[in-house]
Design a protein around this motif. Structure first.
Motif, mmCIF file in Angstrom:
data_model
loop_
_atom_site.group_PDB
_atom_site.id
_atom_site.type_symbol
_atom_site.label_atom_id
_atom_site.label_comp_id
_atom_site.label_asym_id
_atom_site.label_seq_id
_atom_site.Cartn_x
_atom_site.Cartn_y
_atom_site.Cartn_z
ATOM 1 N N LYS A 425 -34.747 -3.521 -19.742
ATOM 2 C CA LYS A 425 -36.027 -3.648 -19.027
ATOM 3 C C LYS A 425 -36.678 -2.288 -18.787
ATOM 4 O O LYS A 425 -37.895 -2.141 -18.900
ATOM 5 C CB LYS A 425 -35.819 -4.342 -17.681
ATOM 6 N N ARG A 482 -39.140 -14.828 -15.703
ATOM 7 C CA ARG A 482 -39.901 -13.937 -16.590
ATOM 8 C C ARG A 482 -39.157 -12.622 -16.805
ATOM 9 O O ARG A 482 -39.262 -12.008 -17.871
ATOM 10 C CB ARG A 482 -41.282 -13.664 -16.014
ATOM 11 N N HIS A 483 -38.392 -12.191 -15.792
ATOM 12 C CA HIS A 483 -37.794 -10.859 -15.853
ATOM 13 C C HIS A 483 -36.270 -10.846 -15.925
ATOM 14 O O HIS A 483 -35.685 -9.772 -16.089
ATOM 15 C CB HIS A 483 -38.244 -10.033 -14.642
ATOM 16 N N CYS A 484 -35.617 -12.000 -15.829
ATOM 17 C CA CYS A 484 -34.149 -11.996 -15.810
ATOM 18 C C CYS A 484 -33.534 -12.472 -17.116
ATOM 19 O O CYS A 484 -32.338 -12.745 -17.181
ATOM 20 C CB CYS A 484 -33.615 -12.854 -14.655
ATOM 21 N N HIS A 540 -40.178 -7.775 -11.249
ATOM 22 C CA HIS A 540 -40.429 -6.825 -12.332
ATOM 23 C C HIS A 540 -39.793 -5.467 -12.052
ATOM 24 O O HIS A 540 -39.431 -4.739 -12.974
ATOM 25 C CB HIS A 540 -41.931 -6.662 -12.581
ATOM 26 N N LYS A 544 -35.148 -3.852 -13.339
ATOM 27 C CA LYS A 544 -35.062 -2.548 -13.996
ATOM 28 C C LYS A 544 -34.019 -1.659 -13.325
ATOM 29 O O LYS A 544 -33.705 -0.593 -13.838
ATOM 30 C CB LYS A 544 -36.431 -1.845 -13.966
ATOM 31 N N THR A 549 -29.361 -5.310 -10.537
ATOM 32 C CA THR A 549 -29.149 -6.290 -11.608
ATOM 33 C C THR A 549 -27.663 -6.562 -11.803
ATOM 34 O O THR A 549 -27.244 -7.721 -11.958
ATOM 35 C CB THR A 549 -29.769 -5.793 -12.924
#
Length: 597
Positions: A425, A482-484, A540, A544, A549
Motif C-alpha cells: 500500500k 477497498r484498502h485491506c 487509506h 499503509k 496492519t
C-alpha cells in the motif's frame, strides 16, 4: 538427481503431441487403442532430444525414431554427417522412475545387433533404413550412445552395466564406440523447454558512415546509421531487436507518433541526427568488415548477438511514422550510433543501465536485467501466458497477459513477511525494483513459472472477491474492503499454498469457488475487528502502516482459525521486541497452522 518437475513434464508431453506425433512412422502393432496416444508421445521424446541436441527440423528428428515393438531397446537412430557420428538412442519418458538395469541391458543388446549388422532381430522400422545404417557404420568415425530420460537419473547398476559392456566392446575391436554416453536428462529438458520461447540471436551487418573505432577498454564503433536501415531491422526482427533493452516500443500515446520525430522526418530528415540523442547497440562480437564500395568513410560492421539497448523508441517511432506515411522520403535521415562489443559476460547490463539512467525511467524497468525474469517469461509461455516484465505497447493477441506489477503483488501476498501487505500500500514500487531487498525476496532462482502462474491466479481471484465485497457493502465497511485487499490475500493465499506450489495449474473459477466461504469469513472479521484496532484512523492511512496492519492481520487470523485459547498463540500475542517489532514470530506460527483449502 531429481526428476523433471510435473508441470514441465506436462508441458513437454503437450509439445511432443503437437509437434512430433503426426510426423512419426505409424505404429506397427495393433496394441491397446487406449495406450496408443501415450505410446506416440513416448516415442516422440527421442525426436525432441535429437532436435534440441543437433538443431534438427521437426521432420528429420521424427523420421529418426524407430521405437516400436521388437526395437531391441533402440528408440532412434541418427547419423550426423558433419561429425561423422552415428547416434543410437534410447529414451524413457517417466514421471519419476530411474533408468534401470533391465532397460540398459535391452539397449546394449540392441547396440550389439546394430554393430553386428544383424537386422533380422529388429522391427520393420529399422529394416527400412538398413542400408543407411550400414553406410553410416562403414564411414563413421564415432558411434555414440545417447540416453534421454525424464525420471530420477540413471541407476548405479545401469551405469556400471553400460560402462562395462561398452568397454568390453571397445576391447573386442569396436573402436568407433565412445565409452561415455551422451545424457539428455531433466536439467537439459527444462533448459530446452524454456528455450522454446527464447528470442533467437540476431547476427547482422550494420552499415556505419563516418565511422571511428576504439579498442580500449572494449572494442566499439561510432558513426552514423541511416534511419531506413534501422527501420528495416525493426521490421525484420520486431521485439527481438530490443531483447536487452529495458522496454519494448511502448507506443506513441494518444497524439500518435512522437511529434518531434514526425516533424523532423517529414520536413527536415537531414537534420534528424542533430535533433536526436542517438542510439546504442551491443553485440557479443563486433568486427569492422569491408568498406562499402564507392565510399572510404563507410564500413559494414558485423554484429553477432545484436540488440538495441538505448533508442528503441526512436527506431520504433520512425518505423510507425513510415508505416503511416509511406510516401515520405527519409533517405537523408541518419542517427548517431554507438556499437559496443560487450562479449559474452554481463557487461551489456551495465551499458543498458548507464545509458538509460541519463533519461527519466522507472526503476522497475531495470528488472529486465535480472535473468530470472526472462526465465520466468519462457516458462510461463509454455503454459500459454504472456509475461511482460518490461514496458511495451499493448496489443490484442488473445493470449492472457501477466505484468510484473501484478505478479509482484501476488508473490508479496504469498510471502511470509508480515510487513509486505502494508508495504504494497505504501511503497509498491520496491517490489519491482530489482535492487531492493523486497524484490529479491520474491523473484528468487527457485521461483518457477508454474508457481508464479498459480500465485497470480489466486491473487486475481481474491482481488475480484474483494472488489465485489466493496461494491456490495455500505460505508464505512466498504472503505475497509477497498484498502485491506492485500491483508486478506496474505491470509487466504497461505491457505492455498499447497495448491499454489502443487503440480496442477490452477483455474480461476475453481479458485474462486474454493475461496468463497473462507473469503466471506475473513473479510467480515477484518470489518468487525478494524474499528477497535484502528481507533479512528482512516482505512487509506491505516493499511499503509506496518505495525497496525500486522496487528490486525494476526488478530483476524487467530479468530479465523479459532486459536483464541491456544497457549502457544496467547503467549506470543502482544510480545513485541526490538528484533521482532511486528510480531513476525506469531505470524509464522499462524502461517504454519493454516488449514489448507
Amino acid at each position: 538427481m531429481p526428476a523433471l518437475k510435473t508441470p514441465m513434464l506436462e508441458a513437454l508431453k503437450k509439445l511432443l503431441k503437437d509437434r512430433f506425433v503426426s510426423h512419426l512412422l505409424p505404429l506397427l502393432g495393433d496394441g491397446n487403442p487406449a495406450d496408443r496416444e501415450n505410446k506416440q508421445i513416448s516415442r516422440a521424446f527421442s525426436a525432441f532430444a535429437l532436435q534440441k541436441l543437433f538443431d534438427l527440423d521437426t521432420m528429420t528428428a521424427a523420421k529418426a525414431v524407430v521405437d516400436d515393438y521388437n526395437d531391441k531397446g533402440i528408440d532412434a537412430i541418427y547419423y550426423h554427417e558433419d561429425e561423422k557420428t552415428l547416434y543410437l538412442v534410447q529414451s524413457k519418458l517417466k514421471a519419476s522412475e530411474q533408468f534401470k538395469l533391465d532397460e540398459a541391458q535391452s539397449f546394449l543388446s540392441g547396440v550389439e545387433f546394430i554393430l553386428d549388422k544383424d537386422f533380422d532381430q529388429f522391427n520393420q522400422n529399422v529394416k527400412n533404413i538398413q542400408q543407411k545404417i550400414e553406410g553410416a557404420l562403414d564411414e563413421c568415425d564415432k558411434i555414440q550412445l545417447l540416453i534421454a530420460y525424464s525420471g530420477e537419473g540413471i541407476s548405479i547398476q545401469a551405469k556400471n552395466e553400460i560402462h562395462k559392456k561398452v568397454q568390453s566392446l571397445i576391447e573386442d575391436g569396436e573402436e568407433q564406440l565412445v565409452l561415455e554416453p551422451v545424457i539428455f536428462g531433466p536439467e537439459a529438458i527444462e533448459e530446452a523447454l524454456r528455450a522454446e520461447n527464447a528470442s533467437k540471436a540476431i547476427n547482422e551487418k550494420i552499415q556505419v558512415h563516418k565511422f571511428r573505432t576504439t579498442s580500449q577498454p572494449r572494442y566499439s564503433v561510432f558513426g552514423l546509421v541511416k534511419v531506413e536501415d534501422l527501420i528495416a531491422l525493426h521490421k525484420k526482427y520486431g521485439r527481438a531487436l530490443y531483447e536487452k533493452n529495458i522496454r519494448y516500443f511502448i507506443g506513441a500515446g494518444r497524439r500518435g507518433v512522437n511529434s518531434a520525430i514526425r516533424d523532423t522526418l517529414l520536413n527536415a530528415p537531414q537534420n534528424f541526427m542533430h535533433l536526436n540523442n542517438g542510439i546504442t547497440l551491443v553485440g557479443t562480437h563486433v568486427e569492422a568488415k569491408s568498406r562499402v564500395k564507392g565510399s572510404t568513410l563507410t564500413k559494414n560492421i558485423q554484429v553477432l548477438g545484436l540488440s538495441v539497448v538505448n533508442g528503441a523508441q526512436t527506431i520504433s517511432s520512425a518505423a510507425q511514422f513510415l508505416e503511416q506515411t509511406p510516401e515520405a522520403d527519409i533517405s537523408r535521415a541518419q542517427v548517431m550510433v554507438t556499437i559496443i562489443n560487450t562479449g559474452n559476460d554481463d557487461f551489456h547490463k551495465q551499458v543498458t543501465k548507464a545509458r538509460n539512467l541519463q533519461n527519466p525511467v522507472d526503476l522497475s524497468n531495470f528488472a529486465v536485467l535480472d535473468d530470472n525474469q526472462e526465465r520466468l517469461r519462457q516458462e510461463m509461455a509454455l503454459f500459454g501466458f504472456d509475461y511482460q516484465y518490461r514496458p511495451q505497447r499493448q496489443t490484442t493477441t488473445g493470449v492472457p497477459i501477466i505484468t510484473i506489477d501484478n505478479l509482484a503483488k501476488a508473490l508479496a501476498c504469498l510471502h511470509n513477511d508480515i510487513r509486505f501487505p502494508a508495504r504494497l500500500k505504501s511503497e509498491p514500487s520496491q517490489f519491482t525494483n530489482s535492487s531492493s531487498d523486497s524484490y529479491q525476496a520474491l523473484f528468487t532462482t527457485e521461483l518457477t513459472g508454474h508457481k508464479a502462474l498459480n500465485a497470480h491466479t489466486t491473487f486475481e481471484a481474491i482481488h475480484e472477491l474483494v472488489t465485489q465485497a466493496e461494491r456490495g457493502s455500505p460505508s464505512p465497511e466498504k472503505l475497509v474492503y477497498r484498502h485491506c485487499g492485500y491483508a486478506i490475500a496474505s491470509i487466504l493465499m497461505k491457505q492455498l499454498r499447497r495448491k499454489i506450489e502443487g503440480n496442477e495449474l490452477l483455474v480461476a473459477d475453481n479458485v474462486r469457488q474454493r475461496l468463497s466461504m473462507p473469503f466471506d469469513e475473513v473479510r467480515q472479521r477484518f470489518a468487525d475487528l478494524y474499528p477497535a484496532v484502528a481507533m479512528g484512523l482512516a482505512p487509506h492511512a491505516f493499511f499503509k502502516r506496518i505495525p497496525d496492519t500486522a496487528k490486525l492481520i494476526n488478530k483476524v487470523w487467530i479468530e479465523h482459525q479459532g486459536l483464541q485459547q491456544d497457549a502457544s498463540v496467547t503467549a506470543l500475542q502482544g510480545t513485541l521486541s526490538s528484533d521482532d517489532p511486528y510480531n513476525q514470530r506469531l505470524f509464522n506460527v499462524l502461517k504454519d497452522r493454516a488449514a489448507q483449502l
